[in-house]
Design a protein around this motif. Structure first.
Motif, PDB file in Angstrom:
ATOM      1  N   GLY A 121     -37.327  60.942 110.208  1.00 51.24           N
ATOM      2  CA  GLY A 121     -37.695  62.291 109.803  1.00 51.24           C
ATOM      3  C   GLY A 121     -39.198  62.454 109.722  1.00 51.24           C
ATOM      4  O   GLY A 121     -39.955  61.481 109.719  1.00 51.24           O
ATOM      5  N   TYR A 122     -39.587  63.724 109.643  1.00 51.18           N
ATOM      6  CA  TYR A 122     -40.996  64.134 109.590  1.00 51.18           C
ATOM      7  C   TYR A 122     -41.627  63.566 108.307  1.00 51.18           C
ATOM      8  O   TYR A 122     -41.179  63.849 107.191  1.00 51.18           O
ATOM      9  CB  TYR A 122     -41.017  65.657 109.609  1.00 51.18           C
ATOM     10  CG  TYR A 122     -42.347  66.339 109.516  1.00 51.18           C
ATOM     11  CD1 TYR A 122     -43.414  65.984 110.344  1.00 51.18           C
ATOM     12  CD2 TYR A 122     -42.533  67.386 108.617  1.00 51.18           C
ATOM     13  CE1 TYR A 122     -44.628  66.648 110.255  1.00 51.18           C
ATOM     14  CE2 TYR A 122     -43.742  68.064 108.534  1.00 51.18           C
ATOM     15  CZ  TYR A 122     -44.791  67.678 109.344  1.00 51.18           C
ATOM     16  OH  TYR A 122     -45.985  68.341 109.262  1.00 51.18           O
ATOM     17  N   GLN A 123     -42.641  62.753 108.502  1.00 58.77           N
ATOM     18  CA  GLN A 123     -43.201  61.979 107.392  1.00 58.77           C
ATOM     19  C   GLN A 123     -43.631  62.875 106.223  1.00 58.77           C
ATOM     20  O   GLN A 123     -43.354  62.562 105.059  1.00 58.77           O
ATOM     21  CB  GLN A 123     -44.384  61.150 107.912  1.00 58.77           C
ATOM     22  CG  GLN A 123     -45.025  60.234 106.875  1.00 58.77           C
ATOM     23  CD  GLN A 123     -44.040  59.215 106.292  1.00 58.77           C
ATOM     24  OE1 GLN A 123     -43.050  58.850 106.919  1.00 58.77           O
ATOM     25  NE2 GLN A 123     -44.317  58.788 105.066  1.00 58.77           N
ATOM     26  N   SER A 124     -44.269  63.977 106.526  1.00 57.82           N
ATOM     27  CA  SER A 124     -44.756  64.854 105.464  1.00 57.82           C
ATOM     28  C   SER A 124     -43.593  65.413 104.640  1.00 57.82           C
ATOM     29  O   SER A 124     -43.665  65.486 103.405  1.00 57.82           O
ATOM     30  CB  SER A 124     -45.582  65.988 106.083  1.00 57.82           C
ATOM     31  OG  SER A 124     -46.007  66.888 105.095  1.00 57.82           O
ATOM     32  N   LEU A 125     -42.507  65.781 105.302  1.00 52.97           N
ATOM     33  CA  LEU A 125     -41.344  66.299 104.575  1.00 52.97           C
ATOM     34  C   LEU A 125     -40.697  65.197 103.740  1.00 52.97           C
ATOM     35  O   LEU A 125     -40.277  65.432 102.599  1.00 52.97           O
ATOM     36  CB  LEU A 125     -40.319  66.899 105.544  1.00 52.97           C
ATOM     37  CG  LEU A 125     -39.018  67.407 104.901  1.00 52.97           C
ATOM     38  CD1 LEU A 125     -39.294  68.499 103.867  1.00 52.97           C
ATOM     39  CD2 LEU A 125     -38.044  67.918 105.959  1.00 52.97           C
ATOM     40  N   ARG A 126     -40.640  63.996 104.289  1.00 55.40           N
ATOM     41  CA  ARG A 126     -40.067  62.886 103.513  1.00 55.40           C
ATOM     42  C   ARG A 126     -40.857  62.698 102.217  1.00 55.40           C
ATOM     43  O   ARG A 126     -40.275  62.535 101.141  1.00 55.40           O
ATOM     44  CB  ARG A 126     -40.086  61.597 104.330  1.00 55.40           C
ATOM     45  CG  ARG A 126     -39.138  61.630 105.522  1.00 55.40           C
ATOM     46  CD  ARG A 126     -39.316  60.399 106.401  1.00 55.40           C
ATOM     47  NE  ARG A 126     -38.919  59.201 105.712  1.00 55.40           N
ATOM     48  CZ  ARG A 126     -39.335  57.975 106.015  1.00 55.40           C
ATOM     49  NH1 ARG A 126     -40.181  57.797 107.023  1.00 55.40           N
ATOM     50  NH2 ARG A 126     -38.919  56.928 105.346  1.00 55.40           N
ATOM     51  N   GLU A 127     -42.174  62.758 102.316  1.00 55.72           N
ATOM     52  CA  GLU A 127     -42.997  62.586 101.121  1.00 55.72           C
ATOM     53  C   GLU A 127     -42.807  63.747 100.152  1.00 55.72           C
ATOM     54  O   GLU A 127     -42.738  63.556  98.937  1.00 55.72           O
ATOM     55  CB  GLU A 127     -44.476  62.447 101.521  1.00 55.72           C
ATOM     56  CG  GLU A 127     -44.764  61.122 102.209  1.00 55.72           C
ATOM     57  CD  GLU A 127     -46.116  61.091 102.925  1.00 55.72           C
ATOM     58  OE1 GLU A 127     -46.915  62.043 102.745  1.00 55.72           O
ATOM     59  OE2 GLU A 127     -46.361  60.129 103.682  1.00 55.72           O
TER      60      GLU A 127
END
Lengths: 396, 396
Positions: free
Chosen positions: A70-76
């Motif tokens: 998944g999109y790293q920024s969304l995961r964070e």
């Protein structure tokens, strides 16, 4: 050519709910059978602004391949939000993005179950998840749901006698279809039983934020010091189901295998849609939005309960849910439930026959599931009125 | 807790390609290992206009739940386009929309294969599909790919001796990784063998529209009078992979089961993204766009071939593909292929070791896969130059 299908798919019927929905795509039918969020709960203007901004400033990121996790920024974003929001996440946990929460059920079953393994489910439970487990050749063992959640004595008995049980599937908040919310005592008991018997818990919480009364209870995942809970979270009910973005919080060791499964299933979740969700969290007040939609659902639930009490009276029994999307209504023993549902369709109202949610949908039940989020207020009033007319045919 | 994984997932390793990609997320690495479409091939402005229009005029359709078969308007658009474009579709066929073409492999395997069943694959073949088949506990039998496609004599032998072969997986155009295009004669022979032995063909055609020279050949599905071909089509290479929208054309009886599988897997594909694809077809000249991107890929392929010939010369052998994204290069027998790939990474160039595409990736091969669509022109020049420097270490 005569096709030969796999054993696991041969036995699987199309989802009764989706078949009913299709049969009732006639717009004159009142949709009390669906499970759609209320359209006025969608942050339409926000999504429009966000999508335009993404496609203006970072179109290639939105349109190019992404990574399976998944999109790293969304995961964070999710990791930090769900910690604050639900106290979920230990050092051993991580987050992957999935294409709707059903994919968490899919990947969990893929990585944990061989054909013939057992999944312990609340009975009744969400047909989509049951069909997912069935589609891997799993056997389902049902544990009755009571007004305060799963019967934990039966659960213990099942755990004792089922050596190849691989996980326990639960929807602790406003369960689909029963509407029941599991008590704190039962959540704690479920957790300790799962730990004792070495069985994973799959906690599916699509409706948790749709609480319209009473106090929120801790998620089971928030108790997870032992790495035994897989948590499925969804944006389908608070943002949009059509975007197909959800997430899974689980121990990294499990997620690593689920990610391999996801690579082989759909590679990754839509980048554009993941970015929309991420920007929504970054630029808008999600908690305020949740409060707002709780207001929408509170009104709709109130209205449906009022209509049921007025039009159906003693004909049905139900426990008023504290949130979610569904009311689970019991018809009198003297009534043929399936015939009642058929008569309702003739009156242009779709409801779901309760047997769709049983481990064996040939078993009989007196229950029907009503949804109050999809219909307009007028639809609720007229739909329940029509059910009252059907009930009158039984001499109500 | 000690986790016990399913047999089918235990043996499955993370995709070597995706692991290499992750290892090389360092932007200073030249990405010859990827398979991304060229960013300048995306119709960015069109998608921006379309998305804004959809979210202005029909936001609820885009954000609400959809049906598992896919957005009806897009299904009709595809059925009519693919008939004209590839002469695909008989009366018994239908179309479902999926979340990327890998989902066609996933659903095909789910509905056709029990654990232990055999999938016949070209060898080498696309690791994502191989891992998908493995994730269902299928056994893979490889049929060597030659410059004009699958060796059909070996195929016949395998069909004769493999009673539980459920389907034949083929990428007839610009195969991944070999770049080979199956001749018309072999397509016809493959079809008649499949018919004779009662085995389904799964035709995966993600690259078909990326032909940069030579004449297009008929798809195998276009020959399908018998209902034995499942066709996987994709918009990832001609529109955008990040949207995760693809389609399957197959006999309705197969699609009905695949739809049940999809309900249990991810419910449906993103509505917003399906609408974007549909509007793109309705308002833009897709055929002209395809011509345009063929020009982009022709230039990139030419450039890479020129660089290989100059920098690597006789050190590698390859057959120039007529399209697609990949060049399949054979290193000299005296070279340790994996050591070469490692040395390339040290020179900041990522390529894929060929064993990743074998039925058993412990087998050895002298091949590496180079991708010419992802890197910039400068990246192609410098990347191949660096590979030349590695080759020089071997006394090239």
């Amino acid at each position: 050519m005569k096709y030969t299908f796999s054993n696991k798919i041969s036995s699987l019927q199309p989802s009764a709910i989706r078949e009913i929905l299709k049969a009732t795509s006639d717009p004159s039918i009142i949709p009390l059978a669906a499970g759609n969020p209320a359209p006025d709960a969608f942050p339409v203007d926000e999504v429009r602004v966000i999508a335009a901004d993404i496609l203006e400033k970072r179109p290639i990121d939105a349109l190019q391949y992404g990574v399976s996790e998944g999109y790293q920024s969304l995961r964070e974003t999710i990791i930090s939000w769900i910690k604050k929001h639900e106290n979920i996440g230990r050092d051993f946990d991580n987050c992957i993005i999935v294409s709707g929460a059903t994919q968490v059920m899919d990947l969990t079953t893929k990585v944990l179950c061989n054909e013939g393994d057992v999944v312990i489910c609340e009975e009744p439970s969400f047909i989509g998840s049951l069909n997912c487990f069935r589609s891997y050749g799993c056997r389902l063992k049902g544990v009755p749901v009571e007004a305060d959640g799963m019967n934990v004595e039966v659960l213990e008995e099942v755990l004792k006698t089922t050596p190849n049980a691989k996980f326990i599937y639960t929807i602790p908040n406003f369960q689909n279809p029963s509407g029941a919310t599991m008590s704190l005592t039962k959540r704690e008991r479920l957790y300790s039983l799962a730990k004792q018997y070495g069985v994973i818990i799959l906690e599916d919480n699509p409706y948790g934020d749709l609480r319209v009364e009473g106090d929120a209870l801790p998620t089971i995942k928030s108790m997870d010091d032992d790495g035994i809970v897989i948590y499925a979270g969804s944006f389908s009910k608070i943002l949009s189901p059509g975007l197909r973005v959800a997430y899974c919080i689980a121990p990294q060791e499990l997620l690593a295998k689920m990610t391999v499964g996801k690579q082989a299933t759909d590679v990754h979740t839509s980048c554009l849609n993941q970015m929309i969700v991420d920007e929504w969290f970054k630029h808008y007040d999600v908690d305020a939005h949740i409060k707002k939609i709780q207001g929408i659902y509170r009104k709709k639930l109130d209205l449906m309960c009022k209509c049921i009490d007025r039009e159906l009276g003693d004909f049905v029994e139900y426990v008023r849910p504290e949130g979610g999307l569904f009311i689970w209504c019991r018809l009198p023993d003297s009534v043929d439930m399936l015939a009642f549902v058929q008569k309702a369709v003739e009156k242009k109202v779709a409801v779901v026959p309760g047997n769709a949610f049983l481990m064996n949908d040939n078993d009989s039940t007196q229950y029907i599931r009503l949804n109050f989020s999809t219909p307009s207020d007028e639809g609720i009033v007229n739909g329940i009125k029509a059910l009252g007319e059907v009930a009158a045919q039984y001499g109500k």
